[in-house]
Enzyme design. Structure first.
Site, PDB file in Angstrom:
ATOM      1  N   CYS A   1     -13.987  -1.774   6.150  1.00  0.00           N
ATOM      2  CA  CYS A   1     -13.020  -1.085   5.279  1.00  0.00           C
ATOM      3  C   CYS A   1     -13.659  -0.186   4.221  1.00  0.00           C
ATOM      4  CB  CYS A   1     -12.100  -2.098   4.616  1.00  0.00           C
ATOM      5  SG  CYS A   1     -11.096  -3.001   5.820  1.00  0.00           S
TER       6      CYS A   1
ATOM      7  N   LYS B   1      -5.972   7.162  12.151  1.00  0.00           N
ATOM      8  CA  LYS B   1      -6.339   7.707  10.837  1.00  0.00           C
ATOM      9  C   LYS B   1      -6.802   9.159  10.929  1.00  0.00           C
ATOM     10  CE  LYS B   1      -7.535   3.167   9.144  1.00  0.00           C
ATOM     11  NZ  LYS B   1      -8.591   2.295   8.589  1.00  0.00           N
TER      12      LYS B   1
ATOM     13  N   CYS C   1     -16.499  -8.449   5.777  1.00  0.00           N
ATOM     14  CA  CYS C   1     -16.481  -8.779   7.208  1.00  0.00           C
ATOM     15  C   CYS C   1     -16.798  -7.502   7.984  1.00  0.00           C
ATOM     16  CB  CYS C   1     -15.114  -9.364   7.609  1.00  0.00           C
ATOM     17  SG  CYS C   1     -13.872  -8.132   8.017  1.00  0.00           S
TER      18      CYS C   1
ATOM     19  N   ARG D   1      -1.735   6.633   9.593  1.00  0.00           N
ATOM     20  CA  ARG D   1      -1.750   6.141   8.200  1.00  0.00           C
ATOM     21  C   ARG D   1      -1.796   7.322   7.221  1.00  0.00           C
ATOM     22  NH1 ARG D   1      -4.004   0.831   8.149  1.00  0.00           N
ATOM     23  NH2 ARG D   1      -3.415  -0.222  10.063  1.00  0.00           N
TER      24      ARG D   1
ATOM     25  N   CYS E   1      -7.893 -10.892   0.936  1.00  0.00           N
ATOM     26  CA  CYS E   1      -8.002 -10.498   2.339  1.00  0.00           C
ATOM     27  C   CYS E   1      -8.179 -11.728   3.238  1.00  0.00           C
ATOM     28  CB  CYS E   1      -9.180  -9.541   2.537  1.00  0.00           C
ATOM     29  SG  CYS E   1      -9.341  -9.098   4.282  1.00  0.00           S
TER      30      CYS E   1
ATOM     31  N   CYS F   1     -15.279  -3.253  -0.301  1.00  0.00           N
ATOM     32  CA  CYS F   1     -13.895  -3.519   0.112  1.00  0.00           C
ATOM     33  C   CYS F   1     -13.325  -4.649  -0.737  1.00  0.00           C
ATOM     34  CB  CYS F   1     -13.859  -3.905   1.584  1.00  0.00           C
ATOM     35  SG  CYS F   1     -14.465  -5.576   1.875  1.00  0.00           S
TER      36      CYS F   1
ATOM     37  N   ARG G   1       0.869  -1.181   0.000  1.00  0.00           N
ATOM     38  CA  ARG G   1       0.000   0.000   0.000  1.00  0.00           C
ATOM     39  C   ARG G   1       0.904   1.229   0.000  1.00  0.00           C
ATOM     40  NH1 ARG G   1      -3.865  -0.069   5.002  1.00  0.00           N
ATOM     41  NH2 ARG G   1      -4.984  -1.694   3.892  1.00  0.00           N
TER      42      ARG G   1
ATOM     43  N   LYS H   1      -3.867   1.197  14.969  1.00  0.00           N
ATOM     44  CA  LYS H   1      -3.836   2.086  13.804  1.00  0.00           C
ATOM     45  C   LYS H   1      -4.460   3.442  14.142  1.00  0.00           C
ATOM     46  CE  LYS H   1      -6.231  -0.846  11.255  1.00  0.00           C
ATOM     47  NZ  LYS H   1      -7.147  -1.506  10.305  1.00  0.00           N
TER      48      LYS H   1
HETATM   49 FE1  SRM Z   1      -9.061  -2.032   6.203  1.00  0.00          FE
HETATM   50  C1  SRM Z   1      -7.734  -4.658   7.845  1.00  0.00           C
HETATM   51  C2  SRM Z   1      -8.231  -3.352   3.261  1.00  0.00           C
HETATM   52  C3  SRM Z   1      -9.719   0.937   4.729  1.00  0.00           C
HETATM   53  C4  SRM Z   1     -10.783  -1.043   8.992  1.00  0.00           C
HETATM   54  N1  SRM Z   1      -8.085  -3.688   5.658  1.00  0.00           N
HETATM   55  C5  SRM Z   1      -7.563  -4.634   6.495  1.00  0.00           C
HETATM   56  C6  SRM Z   1      -6.716  -5.643   5.723  1.00  0.00           C
HETATM   57  C7  SRM Z   1      -5.308  -5.167   5.700  1.00  0.00           C
HETATM   58  C8  SRM Z   1      -6.825  -7.106   6.179  1.00  0.00           C
HETATM   59  C9  SRM Z   1      -5.840  -7.610   7.192  1.00  0.00           C
HETATM   60  O1  SRM Z   1      -5.610  -6.974   8.231  1.00  0.00           O
HETATM   61  O2  SRM Z   1      -5.326  -8.698   6.954  1.00  0.00           O
HETATM   62  C10 SRM Z   1      -7.384  -5.510   4.312  1.00  0.00           C
HETATM   63  C11 SRM Z   1      -6.526  -5.891   3.118  1.00  0.00           C
HETATM   64  C12 SRM Z   1      -7.382  -6.440   2.003  1.00  0.00           C
HETATM   65  C13 SRM Z   1      -6.655  -6.648   0.743  1.00  0.00           C
HETATM   66  O3  SRM Z   1      -6.517  -7.824   0.329  1.00  0.00           O
HETATM   67  O4  SRM Z   1      -6.242  -5.694   0.108  1.00  0.00           O
HETATM   68  C14 SRM Z   1      -7.910  -4.093   4.386  1.00  0.00           C
HETATM   69  N2  SRM Z   1      -8.877  -1.313   4.350  1.00  0.00           N
HETATM   70  C15 SRM Z   1      -8.615  -2.042   3.245  1.00  0.00           C
HETATM   71  C16 SRM Z   1      -8.829  -1.234   1.979  1.00  0.00           C
HETATM   72  C17 SRM Z   1      -7.879  -1.600   0.857  1.00  0.00           C
HETATM   73  C18 SRM Z   1     -10.287  -1.401   1.550  1.00  0.00           C
HETATM   74  C19 SRM Z   1     -10.645  -0.931   0.165  1.00  0.00           C
HETATM   75  O5  SRM Z   1     -11.426  -1.664  -0.439  1.00  0.00           O
HETATM   76  O6  SRM Z   1     -10.217   0.111  -0.293  1.00  0.00           O
HETATM   77  C20 SRM Z   1      -8.660   0.186   2.556  1.00  0.00           C
HETATM   78  C21 SRM Z   1      -7.244   0.679   2.522  1.00  0.00           C
HETATM   79  C22 SRM Z   1      -7.131   2.038   3.072  1.00  0.00           C
HETATM   80  C23 SRM Z   1      -5.793   2.691   2.877  1.00  0.00           C
HETATM   81  O7  SRM Z   1      -5.444   2.944   1.739  1.00  0.00           O
HETATM   82  O8  SRM Z   1      -5.143   2.992   3.881  1.00  0.00           O
HETATM   83  C24 SRM Z   1      -9.108  -0.043   3.990  1.00  0.00           C
HETATM   84  N3  SRM Z   1      -9.998  -0.313   6.779  1.00  0.00           N
HETATM   85  C25 SRM Z   1     -10.269   0.744   5.977  1.00  0.00           C
HETATM   86  C26 SRM Z   1     -11.238   1.593   6.593  1.00  0.00           C
HETATM   87  C27 SRM Z   1     -11.841   2.848   5.979  1.00  0.00           C
HETATM   88  C28 SRM Z   1     -11.157   4.102   6.389  1.00  0.00           C
HETATM   89  O9  SRM Z   1     -10.145   4.062   7.085  1.00  0.00           O
HETATM   90  O10 SRM Z   1     -11.650   5.155   6.040  1.00  0.00           O
HETATM   91  C29 SRM Z   1     -11.556   1.024   7.814  1.00  0.00           C
HETATM   92  C30 SRM Z   1     -12.627   1.519   8.816  1.00  0.00           C
HETATM   93  C31 SRM Z   1     -12.197   2.734   9.568  1.00  0.00           C
HETATM   94  C32 SRM Z   1     -11.467   2.373  10.805  1.00  0.00           C
HETATM   95  O11 SRM Z   1     -10.269   2.152  10.742  1.00  0.00           O
HETATM   96  O12 SRM Z   1     -12.118   2.273  11.853  1.00  0.00           O
HETATM   97  C33 SRM Z   1     -10.763  -0.177   7.921  1.00  0.00           C
HETATM   98  N4  SRM Z   1      -9.194  -2.710   8.115  1.00  0.00           N
HETATM   99  C34 SRM Z   1     -10.007  -2.193   9.087  1.00  0.00           C
HETATM  100  C35 SRM Z   1      -9.939  -3.042  10.249  1.00  0.00           C
HETATM  101  C36 SRM Z   1     -10.729  -2.842  11.580  1.00  0.00           C
HETATM  102  C37 SRM Z   1     -10.058  -1.851  12.464  1.00  0.00           C
HETATM  103  C38 SRM Z   1     -10.719  -1.756  13.809  1.00  0.00           C
HETATM  104  O13 SRM Z   1     -10.611  -0.716  14.449  1.00  0.00           O
HETATM  105  O14 SRM Z   1     -11.321  -2.724  14.254  1.00  0.00           O
HETATM  106  C39 SRM Z   1      -9.048  -4.091   9.922  1.00  0.00           C
HETATM  107  C40 SRM Z   1      -8.619  -5.262  10.821  1.00  0.00           C
HETATM  108  C41 SRM Z   1      -7.719  -4.850  11.923  1.00  0.00           C
HETATM  109  O15 SRM Z   1      -7.159  -3.766  11.965  1.00  0.00           O
HETATM  110  O16 SRM Z   1      -7.569  -5.675  12.824  1.00  0.00           O
HETATM  111  C42 SRM Z   1      -8.614  -3.851   8.569  1.00  0.00           C
HETATM  112 FE1  SF4 Z   2     -11.038  -7.610   4.455  1.00  0.00          FE
HETATM  113 FE2  SF4 Z   2     -13.013  -7.190   6.133  1.00  0.00          FE
HETATM  114 FE3  SF4 Z   2     -11.538  -5.143   5.294  1.00  0.00          FE
HETATM  115 FE4  SF4 Z   2     -13.198  -6.296   3.633  1.00  0.00          FE
HETATM  116  S1  SF4 Z   2     -13.778  -5.223   5.504  1.00  0.00           S
HETATM  117  S2  SF4 Z   2     -11.045  -5.776   3.183  1.00  0.00           S
HETATM  118  S3  SF4 Z   2     -13.140  -8.413   4.248  1.00  0.00           S
HETATM  119  S4  SF4 Z   2     -10.831  -6.787   6.527  1.00  0.00           S
END
Ligand code: SRM
Ligand code: SF4
Length: 570
Positions: free
Chosen positions: A476, A209, A472, A142, A433, A427, A73, A207
């Site tokens: 995201c 943001k 899930c 981030r 993922c 997502c 990323r 994390k």
């Molecule tokens: Fe996310 C984890 C993809 C934005 C909340 N996110 C992941 C992971 C890295 C899975 C992992 O940990 O193994 C995913 C990788 C998937 C893949 O194969 O590419 C993933 N997140 C993404 C992206 C690519 C989704 C998309 O379709 O665009 C976004 C990348 C953002 C970036 O460029 O930095 C992405 N993730 C978000 C957002 C939206 C935002 O930030 O505006 C959220 C919700 C906001 C937040 O953080 O509360 C988000 N991602 C999570 C979480 C849950 C965090 C939590 O507080 O519980 C995880 C899992 C974790 O951190 O344990 C996670």
């Molecule tokens: Fe993976 Fe869940 Fe984030 Fe979708 S919402 S990219 S399934 S961690």
């Protein structure tokens, strides 16, 4: 360090500022993976070790190792890329990754499928065009987002300046990134304060943001973020200062009500000259107050729920040496993108393209990567990734506009007519993922086909309705801020949420649990019918769902889980 901290805290502390054994692991040719502790550390360098989940059964049958590869990323505050940078990422996507570029919900690019032996070459290629991936993931600040909409250019310029300044200020200082990936020399010495003056040895509990928004557009979804700055404009359009928001977040776990999404609250107003000090103080209070024992309770949203906004504000003010003024009025109208051409202040124009779920590829009949490569070759403006996984070709001079338009049209990148599709996000989910419980990016387009047909039957085809899906509950694609939110529960099954505000200020609420494709359509169809028949003038779909009693309005925090199942309290 006390005994009862989480395992990740120990890994960070022992890592020697994020080095771990990454350099050795990279040289190990016996496996495509790296050891478990390094899998946590590599995130701070902007990468995840993943495997292709589609291939798991076949490889297990053949007793082969999983098909391991890295997702990288890139870090790019405000989502801005020069054409040369675009071309470099395009080249990496085709040479070392899986031939696609994935625009994310946080204005970055992800490259999937990079095998271990190609990681260093990838890092060198992005470094050559002044890009990096440090802190794109991990327990640190981030990528900082800001409103990319160029038609309000003075305020936008100020927002981008602030986003970049915050990003620079909060980027980890460890030389590990350069040493490991770019073969930099190790500089001996360095006490904690020198290496990481803001983060220290164990970085943040989780994390973090940050976003910067310019009303009336809330395309950055400010209420979903740990920290936000809302531009307050004077009469001439100049930025007077910023309202500061804290404590937003999306992630939760199914069946664990102590986890929940939360919308950020406005903490006060600060002048531009104080914004960095406020940002740093918010980060250090969370560094010291955040929960380091339980990672499911470690985000800033829980710190604020537990300690209260007043106590948090007082500590931020004390550390920054600044007293925040009362927040100033502001109005957001929507979270979506403004598609098509818009005029800039200086005769240049900007074209916002629709990229379905952010995935760019060369597909039969729609050679998107090739078209954008051609645009990058003729274009001397820039590219801007939107927080809705879309792309703006920005600052196009008058003599190039026809060509850019034609190339984008040929590649099917102009926005579709369906109001639902224009406002959709999904997502990544399967196959990369590791946390996905259900499909998302690969399924939402088909679901929208079916839903759009029903909307058309009710005369609602071009109404803007925000729909978001995730595989899930981690959130995201920010599904809990969508008027229609779908969250994966298991293969082919989703929880359906309704009733978020169109401007991104109110969360939705669970309407029906664990439904399949037919179940989603069956649940939504009568609501569409009721909306078409009974909506008030200008009433948004999310607001209607509440007024008509399909769901109760969600307040904040723990209230998200109250009154589930379409049983509103009056
Ligand atoms: Fe996310 C984890 C993809 C934005 C909340 N996110 C992941 C992971 C890295 C899975 C992992 O940990 O193994 C995913 C990788 C998937 C893949 O194969 O590419 C993933 N997140 C993404 C992206 C690519 C989704 C998309 O379709 O665009 C976004 C990348 C953002 C970036 O460029 O930095 C992405 N993730 C978000 C957002 C939206 C935002 O930030 O505006 C959220 C919700 C906001 C937040 O953080 O509360 C988000 N991602 C999570 C979480 C849950 C965090 C939590 O507080 O519980 C995880 C899992 C974790 O951190 O344990 C996670
Ligand atoms: Fe993976 Fe869940 Fe984030 Fe979708 S919402 S990219 S399934 S961690």
């Amino acid at each position: 360090m006390t005994d009862d901290v989480s395992r990740n805290e120990r890994i960070k502390e022992a890592s020697d500022y994020l080095r771990g054994t990454l350099a050795e692991g990279l040289r190990d040719e016996i496996t495509g993976a790296i050891v478990e502790d390094d899998q946590q550390l590599v995130k701070f360098h902007g990468m995840y070790l993943q495997d292709d989940r589609d291939l798991r059964p076949e490889r297990a049958k053949k007793r082969m190792e999983k098909a391991f590869a890295f997702m990288m990323r890139v870090r790019m505050p405000g989502g801005v890329l020069a054409p040369a940078q675009w071309l470099a990422l395009d080249e990496v996507a085709r040479t070392y990754a899986n031939g696609t570029m994935r625009l994310t919900t946080r204005q970055t690019v992800q490259l999937h499928g990079i095998i271990k032996s190609n990681v260093k070459a990838t890092m060198r290629a992005i470094d050559a065009v002044l890009l990096n991936s440090i802190a794109a993931c991990g327990d640190v600040n981030r990528n900082v987002m800001c409103n990319p909409n160029p038609y309000q250019s003075r305020a936008h310029a100020a927002a981008l300046d602030l986003a970049r300044a915050i990003s620079d200020h909060l980027t980890p200082r460890t030389p590990a990134y350069r040493e490991i990936w770019l073969d930099g020399e190790r500089i001996v010495g360095g006490e904690e304060e020198v290496v990481e003056p803001i983060y220290g040895k164990t970085y943040l509990p989780r994390k973090f943001k940050i976003v910067v928004a310019v009303p009336p557009s809330n395309d950055v979804d400010i209420f979903a973020h740990d920290l936000g700055f809302i531009a307050i404009l004077g009469e001439g359009g100049d930025v007077l200062g910023w309202n500061v928001t804290v404590g937003g977040g999306m992630g939760m776990s199914h069946g664990e009500p102590e986890t929940y999404p939360r919308t950020a609250e406005v903490m006060g107003f600060c002048e531009t000259k104080h914004a960095l000090a406020i940002a740093e103080a918010v980060v250090t209070v969370q560094r010291d107050w955040g929960d380091r024992k339980n990672r499911k309770h470690a985000r800033l949203k829980y710190t604020i729920e537990d300690r209260g906004l007043d106590a948090f504000r007082a500590e931020v003010e004390r550390r920054a040496g600044i007293t925040l003024s009362p927040a100033k009025p502001f109005t957001f109208t929507s979270t979506g993108d403004r598609y098509g051409w818009s005029e800039g202040a200086d005769g240049r124009a900007h074209l916002t393209l629709f990229v379905q779920n952010g995935r760019l590829a060369d597909r039969p009949g729609a050679a998107q990567l090739s078209a954008l490569r051609k645009i990058a070759q003729v274009h001397n403006g820039d590219f801007r990734i939107t927080p809705n996984q879309n792309l703006i070709v920005a600052n196009v001079p008058a003599d190039k506009q026809k060509e850019v338009h034609w190339l984008a049209t040929e590649a099917g990148l102009l926005a579709p007519w369906s109001g639902l599709r224009r406002n959709s996000m999904a997502c990544v989910a399967l196959p990369t993922c590791g946390l996905a419980l259900a499909e998302s990016e690969r399924y939402l387009p088909d679901l929208i086909d079916a839903l759009a047909e029903r909307l058309a039957a009710h005369g609602l085809a071009d109404d803007d309705i925000v729909i978001r899906m995730t595989g899930c509950p981690n959130g995201c694609a920010r599904p809990y801020l969508a008027e229609i939110g779908l969250v994966g529960k298991g293969p082919g099954r989703y929880n359906l949420y309704l009733g978020a505000a169109f401007d991104g200020s109110r969360l939705n609420k669970l309407y029906v649990e664990d439904v399949d494709h037919a179940g989603i359509i069956a649940a939504l169809d009568p609501i569409y019918a009721a909306y078409a028949a009974g909506r008030q003038k200008g009433e948004r779909f999310g607001d209607f769902c509440i007024r008509a009693g399909f769901v109760a309005a969600t307040g904040n925090g723990r209230d998200f889980h109250a009154n589930v199942g379409g049983q509103p309290t009056q």
